[in-house]
Write a protein that holds these residues in place. Sequence first.
Motif, short mmCIF file in Angstrom:
data_model
loop_
_atom_site.label_atom_id
_atom_site.label_comp_id
_atom_site.label_asym_id
_atom_site.label_seq_id
_atom_site.Cartn_x
_atom_site.Cartn_y
_atom_site.Cartn_z
N LEU A 1 -34.32 55.18 35.81
CA LEU A 1 -34.44 54.91 34.38
C LEU A 1 -34.61 56.18 33.56
CD1 LEU A 1 -36.91 51.89 34.51
CD2 LEU A 1 -34.43 51.87 34.49
N LEU B 1 -34.92 53.81 25.80
CA LEU B 1 -35.19 52.46 25.32
C LEU B 1 -36.66 52.43 24.91
CD1 LEU B 1 -33.94 49.75 24.85
CD2 LEU B 1 -34.38 49.14 27.22
N ASP C 1 -40.27 51.82 22.65
CA ASP C 1 -41.00 50.68 22.10
C ASP C 1 -40.58 50.42 20.66
OD1 ASP C 1 -42.39 50.35 24.46
OD2 ASP C 1 -44.08 51.59 23.82
N LEU D 1 -37.41 48.48 20.77
CA LEU D 1 -37.69 47.09 21.13
C LEU D 1 -38.26 46.32 19.94
CD1 LEU D 1 -39.17 47.48 24.73
CD2 LEU D 1 -36.94 46.55 24.09
N GLU E 1 -37.14 42.70 26.02
CA GLU E 1 -37.90 43.42 27.04
C GLU E 1 -36.98 44.23 27.93
OE1 GLU E 1 -39.93 40.62 29.54
OE2 GLU E 1 -38.11 39.49 29.98
N ARG E 2 -37.55 45.30 28.48
CA ARG E 2 -36.83 46.10 29.48
C ARG E 2 -36.79 45.33 30.80
NH1 ARG E 2 -40.72 49.22 27.26
NH2 ARG E 2 -40.08 50.99 25.99
N PRO F 1 -35.99 46.38 34.80
CA PRO F 1 -35.59 47.43 35.73
C PRO F 1 -34.39 46.97 36.56
CG PRO F 1 -37.62 46.41 36.46
CD PRO F 1 -37.33 45.86 35.10
N GLU G 1 -30.45 51.29 32.19
CA GLU G 1 -31.49 50.29 32.05
C GLU G 1 -30.90 48.97 31.56
OE1 GLU G 1 -36.10 50.36 30.63
OE2 GLU G 1 -34.72 51.81 29.80
N LEU H 1 -31.60 45.40 29.40
CA LEU H 1 -32.38 44.86 28.29
C LEU H 1 -32.16 43.36 28.28
CD1 LEU H 1 -33.94 45.23 25.56
CD2 LEU H 1 -31.71 45.56 24.50
#
Length: 95
Positions: free
Chosen positions: A2, A7, A9, A12, A25-26, A28, A44, A46
Amino acid sequence: GLSGIPLSDELLDTLRSIESVREAERVPPSPVAEGKDAPVVPGEMLRLRAEQPNRVLSPLVAALTAADLSVTSLTIKHPNLEDVFLALTGKSLRD
């Protein structure tokens, strides 16, 4: 991994502020998914939950572009609240 995927906060929060988006949200990358239908995940993931994914796509792509992220794949699933999965690369295509 990652590393280098910005990405944040703040991004988001921006995505969560889009009308109809209920959750952002992320996710993995999962090494568990294998086989011919396994997604190729260069960066990553999403996950968004939205009541009306079709209305979310345009502002979503605009927000990601402004953050210098590019979408490598997009999948819409259809449970009660619809999941929009995006695979992201760290930078937009330059060449």
